[in-house]
Design an enzyme around this catalytic site. Structure first.
Site, PDB file in Angstrom:
ATOM      1  N   CYS A   1      -4.739   2.497  -3.532  1.00  0.00           N
ATOM      2  CA  CYS A   1      -3.420   2.968  -3.068  1.00  0.00           C
ATOM      3  C   CYS A   1      -2.342   1.928  -3.346  1.00  0.00           C
ATOM      4  O   CYS A   1      -1.486   1.641  -2.509  1.00  0.00           O
ATOM      5  CB  CYS A   1      -3.442   3.332  -1.585  1.00  0.00           C
ATOM      6  SG  CYS A   1      -4.588   4.646  -1.202  1.00  0.00           S
TER       7      CYS A   1
ATOM      8  N   HIS B   1       0.870  -1.183   0.000  1.00  0.00           N
ATOM      9  CA  HIS B   1       0.000   0.000   0.000  1.00  0.00           C
ATOM     10  C   HIS B   1       0.910   1.237   0.000  1.00  0.00           C
ATOM     11  O   HIS B   1       2.015   1.191   0.547  1.00  0.00           O
ATOM     12  CB  HIS B   1      -0.834  -0.059   1.286  1.00  0.00           C
ATOM     13  CG  HIS B   1      -1.888   0.982   1.411  1.00  0.00           C
ATOM     14  ND1 HIS B   1      -1.622   2.280   1.788  1.00  0.00           N
ATOM     15  CD2 HIS B   1      -3.231   0.924   1.222  1.00  0.00           C
ATOM     16  CE1 HIS B   1      -2.743   2.969   1.827  1.00  0.00           C
ATOM     17  NE2 HIS B   1      -3.740   2.168   1.488  1.00  0.00           N
TER      18      HIS B   1
ATOM     19  N   GLN C   1      -4.457  -4.857   7.334  1.00  0.00           N
ATOM     20  CA  GLN C   1      -5.524  -5.752   6.869  1.00  0.00           C
ATOM     21  C   GLN C   1      -5.576  -7.071   7.627  1.00  0.00           C
ATOM     22  O   GLN C   1      -6.460  -7.887   7.342  1.00  0.00           O
ATOM     23  CB  GLN C   1      -5.363  -6.042   5.363  1.00  0.00           C
ATOM     24  CG  GLN C   1      -5.498  -4.837   4.470  1.00  0.00           C
ATOM     25  CD  GLN C   1      -6.911  -4.231   4.491  1.00  0.00           C
ATOM     26  OE1 GLN C   1      -7.871  -4.850   4.923  1.00  0.00           O
ATOM     27  NE2 GLN C   1      -7.017  -2.993   4.039  1.00  0.00           N
TER      28      GLN C   1
END
Ligand code: 7TS
Length: 420
Positions: free
Chosen positions: A367, A123, A205
């Site tokens: 992203c 990311h 995540q």
């Protein structure tokens, strides 16, 4: 025993609403999760009863607020199985935590031609801060590749080639927000240790989705965002191993982070105060601790199994019932994230059409621009599940995809990438 997932939905007020005349199906959990009533109540209770500044007042409210804030730190310690409260720094989230490490540890330790190792699936939050650090210090960026194609797996056959003794830190995501793949974090940390490199695990995540233990992972730094795991926005955690945090200089200066100050110089308090200048995000830290209690009351292994089951169900149903849709990421080692492409359809159109059916997806580059380019894409649509989602919602999602696909009939004939 598994919790009763259906009853759990009653804990989440935001789930019980209509969107475009249909019951909401919230499948944008990788962006942010919904909040259970107990977390909302914790915020309200704090602001209605205990609100005061901490680490300074000696009146009752300040003592209560300070106790609750430091108790929240101990809760985070337990959630991650860290060794000491000094290893837990409250930050604004994953982005803030990575910037803290890149600035504080990075400025102090990196020199020209040292190597910062990342993966091709990071990311921007775990990429741009290292780019800035490389510019400041003359260090070089290097990337562990993703296997060509759509499996989304890291190419571990290349690990020994990129993980050389020049690598000072290896920063990688535990779970990809685009590919959904769960990376073998403990294995990557062990390999880094062998060449003397530190590790930073981006758990944005994975925290709140799969069981975690920073000591078992063997990482040096571990970063997460509260808002993706039932907590409030604006609060996150940086876990760091004590020998590193002890030596690292402050990232920001201000009140609360000093031992003594004169007009020309100051001495720092030990960690974690050294890294928490100014009035911290007291209420949100306390509410994050409540979210951790809530998640542990459900059981993180049970949450992981439930999320995985829903993502796998959606994966199989798309593959078998909707030919023409390209799914990114692996069939195995997948968490709760499912990115897909309807060839010829822009992801924003897919998301807009799904929204008409009351379904919240995300479309875009997530992203992950360099990864998108590598995959020959500009964007994907993404469904991301959490424990309050149900099989009925997967059904609604599949029906919606079938309806959406009809808008793009010419493009959806073959299961091939648009640029193949
Ligand atoms: N790392 C990963 C792997 C992420 O998925 C995200 C946010 C971040 C870092 C940054 O977290 P923040 O809380 O500091 O913003 N990912 C997403 C996403 O996939 N959709 O919206 C935000």
């Amino acid at each position: 025993m598994s919790p009763s997932w259906k009853n759990i939905r009653a804990d989440f007020p935001a789930l019980h609403q209509q969107v475009n005349g249909k019951p909401l199906v919230y499948l944008d959990n990788a962006a942010t999760s919904q909040k259970p009533q107990c977390v909302i109540d914790t915020l309200t209770r704090y602001y209605t009863q205990d609100n005061a500044n901490i680490h300074r007042g000696i009146h009752a409210l300040s003592i209560r607020a300070t106790d609750a804030y430091e108790k929240a730190r101990k809760r985070a310690l337990k959630f991650l199985n860290a060794a000491s409260p000094a290893d837990i720094v409250f930050t604004a989230g994953t982005t803030d935590s990575v910037n803290l490490v890149a600035n504080s540890w990075g400025n102090e330790n990196l020199k020209e031609n040292d190597v910062i190792l990342l993966t091709e699936m990071e990311h921007h939050s775990n990429l741009v801060p290292w780019q800035l650090l490389a510019k400041r210090t003359g260090a070089k960026l290097r990337f562990l590749p993703v296997v060509p194609g759509d499996t989304g797996l890291l190419d571990l056959t290349k690990l020994s080639k990129v993980l050389t003794p020049e690598v000072r830190i290896f920063a990688f995501t535990h779970v990809s927000n685009t590919l959904g793949v769960i990376n073998p974090a403990a294995e990557l940390c062990a390999a880094a240790r062998k060449v003397g490199a530190l590790t930073l695990v981006d758990a944005a995540q994975s925290a709140g989705h799969i069981p975690l233990d920073v000591q078992q992972l063997g990482c040096d730094f571990f970063v997460l965002s509260g808002h993706k795991m039932c907590g409030p926005t604006g609060i996150g955690v940086l876990y760091g191993r004590a020998p590193h945090l002890d030596k690292m200089p402050p990232y920001r200066g201000g009140g609360s982070m000093i031992k003594s100050v004169s007009y020309f110089e100051s001495q720092w308090a030990p960690s974690p105060a050294k890294f928490e200048a100014g009035t911290p995000n007291i209420a949100d830290a306390i509410a994050l601790a409540r979210a951790m209690d809530y998640l542990d009351s459900l059981g993180r292994e049970a949450i992981a199994q439930h999320d995985k089951k829903l993502a796998a169900l959606a994966y199989v149903r798309i593959m078998t019932e909707i030919p023409g849709i390209r799914i990114l990421g692996p069939a195995q080692h997948r968490s709760s994230v499912l990115s897909f492409v309807i060839p010829g359809a822009h992801a924003h159109d897919v998301v807009t059409l799904a929204d008409q059916d009351g379904i919240a997806l995300r479309g875009g580059h997530h992203c992950n621009q360099p990864l998108m380019r590598k995959l020959g894409l500009t964007s994907t649509s993404r469904a991301s599940f959490y424990f309050y989602n149900t099989e009925e919602e997967v059904e609604r999602f599949i029906l919606s995809l079938k309806r959406i696909q009809k808008f793009f009939p010419l493009w959806c004939q073959a299961n091939t990438p648009p640029d193949a």
